[in-house]
Design a protein around this motif. Structure first.
Motif, PDB file in Angstrom:
ATOM      1  N   UNK A 147       0.833  -1.198   0.000  1.00 49.54           N
ATOM      2  CA  UNK A 147       0.000   0.000   0.000  1.00 49.54           C
ATOM      3  C   UNK A 147       0.868   1.248   0.000  1.00 49.54           C
ATOM      4  N   UNK A 148       0.400   2.261  -0.691  1.00 52.06           N
ATOM      5  CA  UNK A 148       1.067   3.548  -0.672  1.00 52.06           C
ATOM      6  C   UNK A 148       2.074   3.716  -1.797  1.00 52.06           C
ATOM      7  N   UNK A 149       2.364   4.969  -2.112  1.00 59.73           N
ATOM      8  CA  UNK A 149       3.247   5.278  -3.228  1.00 59.73           C
ATOM      9  C   UNK A 149       4.648   4.723  -3.031  1.00 59.73           C
ATOM     10  N   UNK A 150       5.170   4.779  -1.820  1.00 58.11           N
ATOM     11  CA  UNK A 150       6.544   4.327  -1.602  1.00 58.11           C
ATOM     12  C   UNK A 150       6.700   2.843  -1.906  1.00 58.11           C
ATOM     13  N   UNK A 151       5.744   2.025  -1.461  1.00 52.34           N
ATOM     14  CA  UNK A 151       5.817   0.591  -1.731  1.00 52.34           C
ATOM     15  C   UNK A 151       5.739   0.312  -3.229  1.00 52.34           C
ATOM     16  N   UNK A 152       4.881   1.035  -3.923  1.00 54.33           N
ATOM     17  CA  UNK A 152       4.726   0.780  -5.354  1.00 54.33           C
ATOM     18  C   UNK A 152       5.913   1.306  -6.152  1.00 54.33           C
ATOM     19  N   UNK A 153       6.537   2.371  -5.685  1.00 53.88           N
ATOM     20  CA  UNK A 153       7.737   2.857  -6.363  1.00 53.88           C
ATOM     21  C   UNK A 153       8.842   1.807  -6.321  1.00 53.88           C
ATOM     22  N   UNK A 154       8.942   1.089  -5.215  1.00 56.17           N
ATOM     23  CA  UNK A 154       9.928   0.009  -5.133  1.00 56.17           C
ATOM     24  C   UNK A 154       9.566  -1.101  -6.115  1.00 56.17           C
ATOM     25  N   UNK A 155       8.287  -1.441  -6.185  1.00 54.89           N
ATOM     26  CA  UNK A 155       7.834  -2.497  -7.091  1.00 54.89           C
ATOM     27  C   UNK A 155       8.128  -2.148  -8.544  1.00 54.89           C
ATOM     28  N   UNK A 156       7.981  -0.873  -8.902  1.00 59.05           N
ATOM     29  CA  UNK A 156       8.182  -0.437 -10.280  1.00 59.05           C
ATOM     30  C   UNK A 156       9.584   0.156 -10.496  1.00 59.05           C
ATOM     31  N   UNK A 157      10.517  -0.194  -9.633  1.00 57.66           N
ATOM     32  CA  UNK A 157      11.862   0.347  -9.727  1.00 57.66           C
ATOM     33  C   UNK A 157      12.549  -0.107 -11.000  1.00 57.66           C
ATOM     34  N   UNK A 158      13.444   0.765 -11.515  1.00 59.24           N
ATOM     35  CA  UNK A 158      14.276   0.430 -12.683  1.00 59.24           C
ATOM     36  C   UNK A 158      15.151  -0.791 -12.426  1.00 59.24           C
ATOM     37  N   UNK A 159      15.476  -1.029 -11.149  1.00 60.52           N
ATOM     38  CA  UNK A 159      16.402  -2.105 -10.833  1.00 60.52           C
ATOM     39  C   UNK A 159      15.795  -3.478 -11.091  1.00 60.52           C
ATOM     40  N   UNK A 160      14.519  -3.518 -11.339  1.00 58.86           N
ATOM     41  CA  UNK A 160      13.836  -4.793 -11.517  1.00 58.86           C
ATOM     42  C   UNK A 160      13.525  -5.044 -12.996  1.00 58.86           C
ATOM     43  N   UNK A 161      13.127  -6.288 -13.294  1.00 57.92           N
ATOM     44  CA  UNK A 161      12.843  -6.662 -14.677  1.00 57.92           C
ATOM     45  C   UNK A 161      11.539  -6.020 -15.143  1.00 57.92           C
ATOM     46  N   UNK A 162      11.337  -6.014 -16.460  1.00 59.14           N
ATOM     47  CA  UNK A 162      10.116  -5.451 -17.033  1.00 59.14           C
ATOM     48  C   UNK A 162       8.908  -6.318 -16.699  1.00 59.14           C
ATOM     49  N   UNK A 163       7.751  -5.674 -16.605  1.00 56.54           N
ATOM     50  CA  UNK A 163       6.488  -6.397 -16.480  1.00 56.54           C
ATOM     51  C   UNK A 163       5.998  -6.812 -17.867  1.00 56.54           C
ATOM     52  N   UNK A 164       5.209  -7.861 -17.894  1.00 59.33           N
ATOM     53  CA  UNK A 164       4.498  -8.239 -19.105  1.00 59.33           C
ATOM     54  C   UNK A 164       3.011  -8.041 -18.816  1.00 59.33           C
ATOM     55  N   UNK A 165       2.385  -7.162 -19.574  1.00 52.72           N
ATOM     56  CA  UNK A 165       0.983  -6.810 -19.367  1.00 52.72           C
ATOM     57  C   UNK A 165       0.305  -6.739 -20.724  1.00 52.72           C
ATOM     58  N   UNK A 166      -0.860  -7.342 -20.840  1.00 50.53           N
ATOM     59  CA  UNK A 166      -1.629  -7.274 -22.084  1.00 50.53           C
ATOM     60  C   UNK A 166      -2.412  -5.972 -22.090  1.00 50.53           C
ATOM     61  N   UNK A 167      -1.952  -4.992 -22.879  1.00 45.97           N
ATOM     62  CA  UNK A 167      -2.577  -3.657 -22.906  1.00 45.97           C
ATOM     63  C   UNK A 167      -2.929  -3.284 -24.334  1.00 45.97           C
ATOM     64  N   UNK A 168      -4.146  -2.870 -24.551  1.00 45.58           N
ATOM     65  CA  UNK A 168      -4.492  -2.334 -25.867  1.00 45.58           C
ATOM     66  C   UNK A 168      -4.131  -0.863 -25.966  1.00 45.58           C
ATOM     67  N   UNK A 169      -4.302  -0.130 -24.861  1.00 46.50           N
ATOM     68  CA  UNK A 169      -4.040   1.314 -24.859  1.00 46.50           C
ATOM     69  C   UNK A 169      -3.002   1.601 -23.777  1.00 46.50           C
ATOM     70  N   UNK A 170      -1.714   1.511 -24.113  1.00 53.66           N
ATOM     71  CA  UNK A 170      -0.656   1.694 -23.101  1.00 53.66           C
ATOM     72  C   UNK A 170      -0.732   3.031 -22.381  1.00 53.66           C
ATOM     73  N   UNK A 171      -1.069   4.096 -23.098  1.00 51.06           N
ATOM     74  CA  UNK A 171      -1.088   5.417 -22.466  1.00 51.06           C
ATOM     75  C   UNK A 171      -2.111   5.478 -21.341  1.00 51.06           C
TER      76      UNK A 171
END
Length: 313
Positions: A251-275
């Motif tokens: 929960x919270x921005x700080x936890x999610x910033x760690x999850x989405x950190x550059x230091x980690x591998x890319x996510x794979x997500x099925x997106x039709x509209x990335x923006x």
């Protein structure tokens, strides 16, 4: 300088070939991302790692294919500046109602700068700012999947809505105890709203696509209550018996910033509209630059001269 008229049929053919090249790229990119769900369900971890590595190369391969086609079919490197000015304008026309215009613009830049001499790298020939807004892109077809789903629990239906939120991803592997996990998630959520009145707009907003990375699948969303918004992520893993469990609640921005950190591998997500995904994620993590979300989703690569338009060329 804006051309006086669009009279080159060759310019339109080049623009159309470039758009075809991008559409092929994103179709293959999205197909590989969609397969991540099956690999997760079958615990094909080697396949998941291989797909993540191979997907990184998709962009360069499609750019190379497009350059070769344009050189072979249209003698693109021999066309005068007047034709290339018209190519860009025709391409802008093809971006209208396109669902990935910002990525298509970058593809255009990548192809064009490999064909033209550096002296031509100016605003007349490449995109240095958005030509089409991505803010309100929607797929209005009845069968289209929404960018995110909304759940409107009341005090009495909280656990049922949390359970439905997890069930809606239609994972083809049973949970060890889905009711227990939904209750644990709900209890974790409640800690952020203790002694807080639930407002009329109280809701969970959850991105429709799971975020796959390594051995995990992540539910990503936010809780909205009045003017308060709390982002969250729920990692789903396989236990030793091969069943699914919600492993934690972030929960919270700080936890999610760690999850989405550059230091980690890319996510794979099925997106039709990335923006639309990027816009949703930015509402949860406003301190993170937009371009870094494209990186986290595998839509841009570090170490390259040309990034998406949020980067400097």
């Amino acid at each position: 300088m804006f051309p006086q008229r669009l009279d080159s049929t060759l310019a339109y053919a080049i623009a159309k070939a470039m758009m075809d090249g991008f559409n092929r790229h994103y179709r293959l990119f999205r197909t590989e991302s969609a397969r991540a769900k099956h690999r997760f369900e079958t615990r094909d971890w080697r396949g998941q790692q291989r797909a993540q590595r191979e997907r990184i190369e998709f962009y360069d391969l499609r750019v190379k294919e497009c350059v070769m086609r344009l050189m072979k079919e249209f003698g693109a490197d021999e066309q005068p500046m007047e034709v290339w000015e018209q190519v860009k304008l025709h391409y802008i026309g093809l971006l209208v109602n396109h669902h990935q215009p910002e990525l298509a613009e970058t593809f255009f830049n990548s192809v064009t700068t490999k064909i033209l001499q550096r002296a031509y790298f100016q605003n007349d020939f490449i995109f240095v700012r958005p030509a089409v807004s991505t803010e309100y892109i929607e797929n209005e077809e009845p069968s289209a999947r929404p960018t995110y789903r909304c759940y409107y629990p009341t005090a009495e239906t909280m656990q049922a809505e949390a359970l439905l939120m997890l069930q809606d991803f239609d994972l083809r592997v049973p949970f060890e105890d889905l009711g227990r996990d939904a209750e644990l998630v709900l209890n974790a959520m409640k800690r952020h709203f203790d002694h807080v009145k639930l407002r009329a707009n109280f809701q969970f907003q959850v991105l429709s696509g799971l975020f796959f990375r390594n051995k995990g699948a992540y539910v990503v969303g936010k809780i909205i209550n009045g003017f308060q918004e709390v982002p969250f992520a729920l990692p789903i893993l396989h236990n030793t018996d091969g069943k699914l469990v919600v492993d934690a609640a972030l929960f919270g921005e700080d936890d999610l910033l760690i999850l989405f950190s550059f230091a980690r591998a890319y996510f794979m997500v099925d997106m039709e509209i990335p923006s639309a995904y990027v816009q949703f994620l930015r509402s949860m993590m406003p301190r993170k630059p937009r371009a870094e979300f494209y990186n986290a989703l595998g839509l841009a690569k570090q170490g390259k001269t040309l990034f998406y338009r949020d980067f400097l060329f």
